[in-house]
Design an enzyme around this catalytic site. Structure first.
Site, PDB file in Angstrom:
ATOM      1  CB  CYS A 191      23.191 -11.491  70.555  1.00 41.38           C
ATOM      2  SG  CYS A 191      22.631  -9.884  70.562  1.00 41.38           S
ATOM      3  CB  CYS A 246      19.524 -12.438  70.763  1.00 41.52           C
ATOM      4  SG  CYS A 246      19.612 -11.592  69.399  1.00 41.52           S
ATOM      5  CG  HIS A 287      21.160 -10.100  65.955  1.00 38.01           C
ATOM      6  ND1 HIS A 287      21.787 -10.047  67.166  1.00 38.01           N
ATOM      7  CD2 HIS A 287      22.282 -10.117  64.882  1.00 38.01           C
ATOM      8  CE1 HIS A 287      23.020  -9.691  67.122  1.00 38.01           C
ATOM      9  NE2 HIS A 287      23.604  -9.586  65.819  1.00 38.01           N
ATOM     10  CG  HIS A 303      20.667  -6.789  69.036  1.00 39.67           C
ATOM     11  ND1 HIS A 303      20.069  -8.215  69.033  1.00 39.67           N
ATOM     12  CD2 HIS A 303      19.474  -6.184  68.875  1.00 39.67           C
ATOM     13  CE1 HIS A 303      18.773  -8.077  68.698  1.00 39.67           C
ATOM     14  NE2 HIS A 303      18.410  -6.898  68.678  1.00 39.67           N
ATOM     15  CG  HIS A 332      21.858  -0.732  71.493  1.00 43.27           C
ATOM     16  ND1 HIS A 332      22.867  -1.357  71.072  1.00 43.27           N
ATOM     17  CD2 HIS A 332      22.644   0.241  72.305  1.00 43.27           C
ATOM     18  CE1 HIS A 332      24.237  -1.172  71.473  1.00 43.27           C
ATOM     19  NE2 HIS A 332      23.974  -0.116  71.976  1.00 43.27           N
ATOM     20  CG  HIS A 372      22.136   4.358  74.323  1.00 39.68           C
ATOM     21  ND1 HIS A 372      22.633   3.798  75.524  1.00 39.68           N
ATOM     22  CD2 HIS A 372      22.852   3.962  73.228  1.00 39.68           C
ATOM     23  CE1 HIS A 372      23.749   3.233  75.209  1.00 39.68           C
ATOM     24  NE2 HIS A 372      23.884   2.955  73.848  1.00 39.68           N
TER      25      HIS A 372
HETATM   26  P1  5GP Z   1      26.557   0.481  73.377  1.00 40.02           P
HETATM   27  O1  5GP Z   1      27.858   1.097  74.104  1.00 40.02           O
HETATM   28  O2  5GP Z   1      26.732  -0.402  72.752  1.00 40.02           O
HETATM   29  O3  5GP Z   1      25.867   1.690  72.685  1.00 40.02           O
HETATM   30  O4  5GP Z   1      25.817   0.334  74.618  1.00 40.02           O
HETATM   31  C1  5GP Z   1      25.489  -0.802  75.243  1.00 40.02           C
HETATM   32  C2  5GP Z   1      24.498  -0.526  76.413  1.00 40.02           C
HETATM   33  O5  5GP Z   1      24.093  -1.888  76.827  1.00 40.02           O
HETATM   34  C3  5GP Z   1      25.320   0.076  77.512  1.00 40.02           C
HETATM   35  O6  5GP Z   1      24.665   1.477  78.126  1.00 40.02           O
HETATM   36  C4  5GP Z   1      25.164  -1.030  78.729  1.00 40.02           C
HETATM   37  O7  5GP Z   1      25.021  -0.526  80.023  1.00 40.02           O
HETATM   38  C5  5GP Z   1      23.881  -1.839  78.271  1.00 40.02           C
HETATM   39  N1  5GP Z   1      23.806  -3.208  78.816  1.00 40.02           N
HETATM   40  C6  5GP Z   1      24.828  -3.892  78.475  1.00 40.02           C
HETATM   41  N2  5GP Z   1      24.441  -5.141  79.085  1.00 40.02           N
HETATM   42  C7  5GP Z   1      23.429  -5.185  79.712  1.00 40.02           C
HETATM   43  C8  5GP Z   1      22.281  -5.854  80.106  1.00 40.02           C
HETATM   44  O8  5GP Z   1      22.833  -7.218  80.261  1.00 40.02           O
HETATM   45  N3  5GP Z   1      21.183  -5.587  80.635  1.00 40.02           N
HETATM   46  C9  5GP Z   1      20.772  -4.166  80.460  1.00 40.02           C
HETATM   47  N4  5GP Z   1      19.583  -3.762  80.761  1.00 40.02           N
HETATM   48  N5  5GP Z   1      21.732  -3.400  79.909  1.00 40.02           N
HETATM   49  C10 5GP Z   1      22.986  -3.651  79.439  1.00 40.02           C
HETATM   50 ZN    ZN Z   2      21.125  -9.995  69.091  1.00 38.96          ZN
END
Ligand code: 5GP
Ligand code: ZN
Length: 113
Positions: free
Chosen positions: A3, A6, A45, A97, A99, A101
């Site tokens: 992950c 993680c 996680h 994982h 999250h 925004h």
């Molecule tokens: P999801 O589409 O899963 O809701 O959002 C995942 C978010 O994680 C995306 O906005 C993407 O830009 C961000 N993200 C993915 N990989 C990384 C990383 O390695 N570092 C950071 N800071 N953000 C990441």
């Molecule tokens: Zn995780």
């Protein structure tokens, strides 16, 4: 553990941290879609909110508390902000994982994709 979040928590992958305590980490999204785009994650996680049960309510409340603090610190309590939790395939959840925004710093469009 493969992950990516993680790995950010344990320092294997670098990130720009904006808040950290024993339970939660907040860091700048690598691909921001607003002037302020922070991801707030629990250090434990969970794949998504579907993994959150009655014993885990405290972490969700705590995440809300951290978001409250972050937006106030940055003045977005005055201008507004948006919290997004993408879940599953149709929710376009890329990272499995949980999250949150937090977007702010401009008038945000309303969209469904
Ligand atoms: P999801 O589409 O899963 O809701 O959002 C995942 C978010 O994680 C995306 O906005 C993407 O830009 C961000 N993200 C993915 N990989 C990384 C990383 O390695 N570092 C950071 N800071 N953000 C990441
Ligand atoms: Zn995780």
């Amino acid at each position: 553990m493969s992950c990516i979040f993680c790995k950010i928590i344990n320092g294997e992958i670098p990130s720009n941290k904006v808040y950290e305590d024993d339970k939660v980490l907040a860091f700048n999204d690598i691909n921001p879609v607003a002037p302020f785009h922070v991801l707030v994650i629990p250090k434990k996680h969970y794949e998504s909110i579907l993994d959150i049960n009655d014993n885990d309510m405290e972490i969700i409340a705590h995440i809300h508390k951290v978001i409250n603090k972050l937006v106030k610190e940055n003045g977005y309590d005055k201008t507004g902000f948006r919290i997004i939790n993408n879940c599953g395939n149709d929710g376009c959840q890329e990272v499995k994982h949980i999250h949150y925004h937090v977007l702010a710093g401009k008038k945000l469009d309303w969209y469904d994709a």
